[in-house]
Design a protein around this motif. Structure first.
Motif, PDB file in Angstrom:
ATOM      1  N   GLU A  79      46.200   6.028 -67.395  1.00 36.16           N
ATOM      2  CA  GLU A  79      47.606   5.730 -67.150  1.00 36.16           C
ATOM      3  C   GLU A  79      47.783   5.074 -65.787  1.00 36.16           C
ATOM      4  N   THR A  80      48.993   4.601 -65.553  1.00 37.95           N
ATOM      5  CA  THR A  80      49.339   4.025 -64.250  1.00 37.95           C
ATOM      6  C   THR A  80      49.612   5.158 -63.278  1.00 37.95           C
ATOM      7  N   GLN A  81      48.843   5.200 -62.200  1.00 38.26           N
ATOM      8  CA  GLN A  81      48.946   6.274 -61.225  1.00 38.26           C
ATOM      9  C   GLN A  81      50.040   6.022 -60.204  1.00 38.26           C
ATOM     10  N   GLU A  82      50.301   4.742 -59.881  1.00 39.03           N
ATOM     11  CA  GLU A  82      51.300   4.427 -58.852  1.00 39.03           C
ATOM     12  C   GLU A  82      51.796   3.002 -59.041  1.00 39.03           C
ATOM     13  N   THR A  83      53.101   2.809 -58.854  1.00 41.41           N
ATOM     14  CA  THR A  83      53.726   1.488 -58.842  1.00 41.41           C
ATOM     15  C   THR A  83      54.228   1.230 -57.434  1.00 41.41           C
ATOM     16  N   ARG A  84      53.845   0.098 -56.857  1.00 42.51           N
ATOM     17  CA  ARG A  84      54.156  -0.174 -55.457  1.00 42.51           C
ATOM     18  C   ARG A  84      55.098  -1.370 -55.337  1.00 42.51           C
ATOM     19  N   PHE A  85      56.069  -1.240 -54.424  1.00 46.12           N
ATOM     20  CA  PHE A  85      57.038  -2.301 -54.177  1.00 46.12           C
ATOM     21  C   PHE A  85      56.639  -3.129 -52.963  1.00 46.12           C
ATOM     22  N   LEU A  86      56.967  -4.400 -53.019  1.00 48.23           N
ATOM     23  CA  LEU A  86      56.711  -5.344 -51.938  1.00 48.23           C
ATOM     24  C   LEU A  86      57.923  -5.416 -51.011  1.00 48.23           C
ATOM     25  N   VAL A  87      57.699  -5.173 -49.709  1.00 45.04           N
ATOM     26  CA  VAL A  87      58.755  -5.326 -48.702  1.00 45.04           C
ATOM     27  C   VAL A  87      58.179  -6.062 -47.502  1.00 45.04           C
ATOM     28  N   PRO A  88      59.025  -6.685 -46.682  1.00 46.16           N
ATOM     29  CA  PRO A  88      58.524  -7.316 -45.469  1.00 46.16           C
ATOM     30  C   PRO A  88      57.866  -6.290 -44.543  1.00 46.16           C
ATOM     31  N   GLU A  89      56.815  -6.684 -43.900  1.00 46.96           N
ATOM     32  CA  GLU A  89      56.083  -5.778 -43.025  1.00 46.96           C
ATOM     33  C   GLU A  89      56.985  -5.176 -41.951  1.00 46.96           C
ATOM     34  N   ALA A  90      57.907  -5.988 -41.441  1.00 47.93           N
ATOM     35  CA  ALA A  90      58.800  -5.533 -40.379  1.00 47.93           C
ATOM     36  C   ALA A  90      59.867  -4.561 -40.873  1.00 47.93           C
ATOM     37  N   SER A  91      59.954  -4.353 -42.182  1.00 53.70           N
ATOM     38  CA  SER A  91      60.993  -3.486 -42.744  1.00 53.70           C
ATOM     39  C   SER A  91      60.542  -2.048 -42.961  1.00 53.70           C
ATOM     40  N   LEU A  92      59.297  -1.740 -42.685  1.00 53.14           N
ATOM     41  CA  LEU A  92      58.801  -0.396 -42.991  1.00 53.14           C
ATOM     42  C   LEU A  92      59.492   0.687 -42.169  1.00 53.14           C
TER      43      LEU A  92
END
Length: 315
Positions: A79-92
């Protein structure tokens, strides 16, 4: 032109209202389509994404009110263990603070393939993460005002699959779906869509080979399937290679109104879909009005009153 990469990810939720609140209010994603499960019109199918619902930005949910309690998914292999979203590096830093303020359980930042990643879960236990990538700010981001546009989620960064053996799945990714090997990080093997950059939505698939491991159980909090991009000709060729070269059965093409789909079970047990980019989500409502009205496929339109009567209230 052939496009490669992830088209969308589809997961299972329990409460429709709670799911809608979390992904639109907490994460600030746009509800680009409110429809029903085409195979079971007694439940919603929500599509979240960027302003126009571009392929690679879409996370969808089947909210099943009967999925809880006692029907939660169980993490495991296949199964899919994790779904990851893309954000700007400076937004973390913005996102770290927002998760704290909204009471969203999350882990401390870690590095995965050199990228800072913050893992968290939604109210159903769906494993999610935010990945900061330099250059992602150039991708369009949706904002309804609460989350500034510069910090908005840009789309799907990657999915991580938990498998007993990664090699057969890797062969499907590289020989059929348009990916290429992109390195290893510990137990993870990364595959990147050909011709894409790390800041492009839908670019990466990570495989985690865990050996003999408890099989996953589908339920609330589980990912139901992963869809990969193709044009019409590319989809037909992918399906042919699956059947003739890899001896993997595929479904016939299914009309999902906003794309056309072919499904198959990859060797590790994960349900994969090949979805066309066209015609897109603006086929039955304007881009300005995306997600506002309940849209039904033609075969269910005559049953609209009956269907609306059984769908849960969202207000």
């Amino acid at each position: 032109m052939r496009h490669n990469g992830i088209h969308h990810v589809t997961a299972i939720a329990a409460s429709a209202r709670r799911n809608l609140d979390f992904f639109t209010r907490i994460l600030g994603m746009r509800l680009v389509k409110k429809t029903v499960n085409f195979d079971d019109p007694g439940g919603y199918h929500f599509y979240y994404g960027d302003e126009a619902g571009h392929p690679g930005t879409i996370l969808t949910f089947f909210p099943l009110e009967h999925a809880a309690p006692g029907r939660a998914g169980r993490a495991g292999s296949g199964e899919t263990q994790e779904t990851r979203f893309l954000v700007p590096e400076a937004s973390l830093s913005f996102w770290t603070q927002r998760l704290v303020e909204k009471g969203v359980a999350h882990e401390a930042p870690t590095k995965v393939f050199g990228e800072t990643t913050i893992a968290f879960t939604d109210p159903d236990g769906t494993h999610l993460a935010l990945v900061g990538v330099a250059g992602a700010e150039a991708e369009p981001g949706w904002s309804d005002g609460e989350i500034p546009q510069e910090h908005a989620i840009r789309g799907i960064h990657s999915v991580k699959l938990l498998l007993e053996d990664a090699e057969p799945t890797a062969e499907i990714l590289t020989d059929v779906l348009g990916f290429e090997a992109a390195g290893k990080d510990g137990s993870l093997a990364r595959f990147q869509a050909k011709g894409s950059s790390p800041a492009t939505p839908g670019t990466f698939v990570d495989l985690h080979a865990a050996g003999e491991f408890l099989r996953g159980r589908m339920g609330a909090g589980s990912v139901h399937h992963i869809a990969f991009r193709a044009d019409e000709a590319g989809q037909a060729e992918m399906a042919r290679r699956l059947r003739e070269v890899h001896r993997i059965a595929t479904t016939e093409q299914k009309d999902r109104k906003y794309f056309r789909s072919v499904y198959f079970r990859e060797p590790g047990g994960v349900l994969f879909e090949i979805a066309t980019d066209d015609p897109g989500f603006a086929i039955d409502e304007s881009e300005t009005n995306l997600g506002q009205a309940l849209k039904l496929p033609d075969q269910y339109e005559a049953r609209r009153t009956e269907i609306e009567a059984v769908l849960p209230e969202l207000a």
